[in-house]
Design a protein around this motif. Structure first.
Motif, short mmCIF file in Angstrom:
data_model
loop_
_atom_site.label_atom_id
_atom_site.label_comp_id
_atom_site.label_asym_id
_atom_site.label_seq_id
_atom_site.Cartn_x
_atom_site.Cartn_y
_atom_site.Cartn_z
N VAL A 116 0.86 -1.19 0.00
CA VAL A 116 0.00 0.00 0.00
C VAL A 116 0.89 1.23 0.00
O VAL A 116 1.78 1.37 0.85
CB VAL A 116 -0.96 0.02 1.20
N GLY A 117 0.68 2.12 -0.95
CA GLY A 117 1.54 3.28 -1.11
C GLY A 117 1.46 4.26 0.04
O GLY A 117 0.40 4.45 0.65
N VAL A 118 2.58 4.88 0.33
CA VAL A 118 2.63 5.94 1.33
C VAL A 118 3.20 7.20 0.69
O VAL A 118 3.93 7.13 -0.31
CB VAL A 118 3.49 5.54 2.55
N ALA A 120 5.73 9.90 0.31
CA ALA A 120 7.15 9.87 0.65
C ALA A 120 7.53 10.94 1.67
O ALA A 120 8.36 10.72 2.54
CB ALA A 120 7.99 10.01 -0.61
N SER A 121 6.91 12.09 1.57
CA SER A 121 7.31 13.21 2.43
C SER A 121 6.85 13.04 3.88
O SER A 121 7.42 13.64 4.78
CB SER A 121 6.74 14.52 1.88
N SER A 122 5.79 12.22 4.11
CA SER A 122 5.24 12.10 5.46
C SER A 122 5.16 10.67 5.98
O SER A 122 5.07 10.45 7.18
CB SER A 122 3.83 12.70 5.50
N GLY A 123 5.19 9.69 5.06
CA GLY A 123 5.01 8.30 5.47
C GLY A 123 3.58 7.91 5.72
O GLY A 123 3.31 6.77 6.12
N ALA A 124 2.65 8.83 5.49
CA ALA A 124 1.23 8.54 5.73
C ALA A 124 0.66 7.71 4.58
O ALA A 124 1.09 7.85 3.43
CB ALA A 124 0.44 9.84 5.85
N PRO A 125 -0.30 6.83 4.87
CA PRO A 125 -0.93 6.07 3.79
C PRO A 125 -1.53 7.01 2.75
O PRO A 125 -2.12 8.04 3.09
CB PRO A 125 -2.02 5.27 4.51
N ALA A 162 3.26 -1.35 -8.44
CA ALA A 162 3.46 0.10 -8.44
C ALA A 162 4.59 0.53 -9.36
O ALA A 162 4.62 1.67 -9.84
CB ALA A 162 3.72 0.59 -7.02
N GLU A 163 5.52 -0.38 -9.62
CA GLU A 163 6.62 -0.06 -10.53
C GLU A 163 6.12 0.18 -11.95
O GLU A 163 6.82 0.79 -12.76
CB GLU A 163 7.65 -1.19 -10.52
N ARG A 164 4.92 -0.29 -12.26
CA ARG A 164 4.35 -0.11 -13.60
C ARG A 164 3.40 1.06 -13.66
O ARG A 164 2.69 1.25 -14.64
CB ARG A 164 3.62 -1.41 -14.00
N THR A 165 3.33 1.86 -12.60
CA THR A 165 2.45 3.02 -12.55
C THR A 165 3.27 4.30 -12.45
O THR A 165 4.50 4.26 -12.37
CB THR A 165 1.50 2.95 -11.34
N SER A 166 2.59 5.42 -12.41
CA SER A 166 3.25 6.72 -12.22
C SER A 166 3.19 7.17 -10.78
O SER A 166 3.37 8.35 -10.49
CB SER A 166 2.58 7.77 -13.13
N ASN A 167 2.94 6.24 -9.84
CA ASN A 167 2.85 6.63 -8.43
C ASN A 167 4.06 7.42 -7.96
O ASN A 167 3.94 8.45 -7.29
CB ASN A 167 2.71 5.37 -7.55
N ALA A 168 5.26 6.92 -8.29
CA ALA A 168 6.46 7.59 -7.82
C ALA A 168 6.56 9.01 -8.36
O ALA A 168 7.14 9.89 -7.71
CB ALA A 168 7.69 6.80 -8.23
N GLY A 171 5.12 11.26 -5.84
CA GLY A 171 5.62 11.19 -4.48
C GLY A 171 5.03 10.08 -3.65
O GLY A 171 5.07 10.14 -2.41
N VAL A 172 4.49 9.04 -4.30
CA VAL A 172 3.92 7.89 -3.59
C VAL A 172 4.88 6.71 -3.76
O VAL A 172 5.20 6.34 -4.89
CB VAL A 172 2.52 7.54 -4.12
N VAL A 173 5.30 6.11 -2.66
CA VAL A 173 6.30 5.05 -2.72
C VAL A 173 5.79 3.80 -2.01
O VAL A 173 4.80 3.83 -1.29
CB VAL A 173 7.63 5.50 -2.07
N ASP A 174 6.45 2.70 -2.26
CA ASP A 174 6.26 1.42 -1.55
C ASP A 174 5.02 0.65 -1.96
O ASP A 174 4.79 -0.44 -1.42
CB ASP A 174 6.25 1.61 -0.02
N GLY A 175 4.21 1.18 -2.86
CA GLY A 175 3.03 0.43 -3.25
C GLY A 175 2.03 1.26 -4.01
O GLY A 175 2.33 2.36 -4.49
N LEU A 176 0.82 0.73 -4.13
CA LEU A 176 -0.24 1.37 -4.90
C LEU A 176 -0.99 2.39 -4.06
O LEU A 176 -1.33 2.15 -2.89
CB LEU A 176 -1.23 0.31 -5.40
N ALA A 177 -1.27 3.53 -4.66
CA ALA A 177 -2.09 4.55 -4.01
C ALA A 177 -3.55 4.12 -4.03
O ALA A 177 -4.03 3.55 -5.00
CB ALA A 177 -1.93 5.89 -4.72
#
Length: 387
Positions: A116-118, A120-125, A162-168, A171-177
């Motif tokens: 589950v994406g968080v 990056a700047s805050s670590g919040a879901p 998430a690597e196949r999305t534009s999440n990063a 600023g969304v890391v570690d998973g899907l938003a």
């Protein structure tokens, strides 16, 4: 491991719920089943969810629920975005793991588990307002007075997907938003999505107080970000990939001022004259970026490096690090080119009176460029505040 009762073999299978629901809905259904387990209730494969405030409950299928050690209950659903939808979450299991919390505090402690994406700047879901409201609407009525809930949301394959999305890029890391503004999947490349947008356009134009201005947002990130930046929600229309037809329809409907608001890596396609922006149909972003950079004076190895960057975002970030003034001029040129190409597109269909401005944001969800018309229009639509 003991599991909660499931339908016995030979009994009627539960009705398959209507497909076409966004990822947060499937997680909310799993979360509801997990809370039912905490309450000692029998497992129910069809979880009734109030997808919109006041709407009749709709059954959403959950596959299983089971108690774990340390007071946890785990429930599993499987995402179904609906037929004829290109969605990488199709068939993916999603988990909700819940347990009671002791002591004072907010009724819900939400944790982004694996996949589950968080932010990056805050670590919040990373959840949209709709996703949070759906969880509250679904779970809070089930809680006994004084009870608090810890809820972990998990998408086992989310980090890889998430690597196949534009999440990063946002600023969304570690998973899907977990984003979305409504329960039903919006098929951005399908003709019915265009029809829905056209119907919404007609409603906006016909609404009391409509004064001729419209904000065309591209995608869920733009739809979520625009109100936070002060743009009136009642002026927002999600375009998806059908920008050209919607520009013409807006002009024909009487819109006099239109603000294009979107991610720089998507809207740059318009600067190249591409007005249906789904990547399955056309791309050309690298070529457009390189051409505009050359017009700003970039040449030789630096221009080649810009062209070879993996994404528009990466190219502009690298340029920002080495030549910030040039990067700012290039972004401004992109926004101006988007406006110019939009005017030319409208002129082909005999609509030269519609004023089109462009405002772009970057991966950090910060405004990064405004076109010559976009800057004053943004300030006007935000009530004259600083743009």
């Amino acid at each position: 491991m003991e599991s909660f009762p499931t339908p016995e073999r030979g009994t009627a299978e539960p009705a398959t719920p209507e497909p076409g629901l966004i990822l947060p809905v499937w997680l909310a259904a799993a979360a509801r089943a997990a809370v039912q387990g905490l309450l000692g209730e029998p497992f129910c494969p069809e979880q009734p969810l109030e997808l919109e405030p006041g709407a009749p409950p709709r059954p959403v299928l959950v596959e299983a629920a089971a108690p774990l050690a340390a007071g946890w209950v785990l429930a599993v659903a499987r995402a179904d975005p609906g037929p004829e939808v290109l969605d990488l979450t199709r068939g993916q299991p999603v988990w909700a793991q819940a347990r009671w919390l002791e002591g004072p505090g907010h009724w819900l402690e939400l944790v982004a588990g694996e996949g589950v994406g968080v932010i990056a700047s805050s670590g919040a879901p990373c959840l949209s307002a709709y996703a949070r409201e759906l969880l509250q609407r679904t779970l809070q009525p089930l809680l006994p007075p004084g009870r608090r809930l810890e809820l972990h949301l998990v998408i086992p394959a989310g980090r890889r997907l998430a690597e196949r999305t534009s999440n990063a890029a946002f600023g969304v890391v570690d998973g899907l938003a977990l984003i979305g503004t409504q329960a039903l999947v919006q098929r951005s490349a399908a003709p019915d999505q265009l029809q829905q947008a056209l119907e919404q356009l007609r409603r906006l134009v016909a609404s009391p107080g409509f004064a001729g201005a419209l904000v065309l947002v591209i995608g869920e990130n733009g739809l979520d970000l625009a109100p936070r930046l002060g743009l009136p929600p009642q002026l927002l229309l999600k375009a998806g990939n059908w920008l050209g037809p919607l520009l013409v329809a807006a002009a024909e409907a009487g819109v006099s001022q239109l603000l294009l608001f979107g991610y720089q890596g998507k809207l740059i396609k318009l600067a190249g004259g591409i007005f249906h922006t789904h990547h399955h149909l056309a791309d050309g972003r690298s070529e457009v970026l390189t051409a505009l950079a050359a017009l700003e004076g970039l040449a030789g190895p630096e221009l080649a490096c810009l062209h070879q960057a993996a994404t528009v975002e990466a190219a502009l970030a690298d340029l920002q690090a080495t030549q910030p003034a040039l990067a700012a001029r290039l972004r401004a040129r992109i926004a101006a080119a988007i406006e110019q190409r939009s005017r030319a597109y409208l002129a082909r269909y005999g609509h030269e009176a519609l004023a089109v401005g462009a405002v772009l944001f970057d991966r950090s969800r910060q405004l990064c460029a405004r076109g010559p018309l976009g800057a004053p229009l943004l300030a006007e639509l935000r009530g004259g505040g600083a743009a």
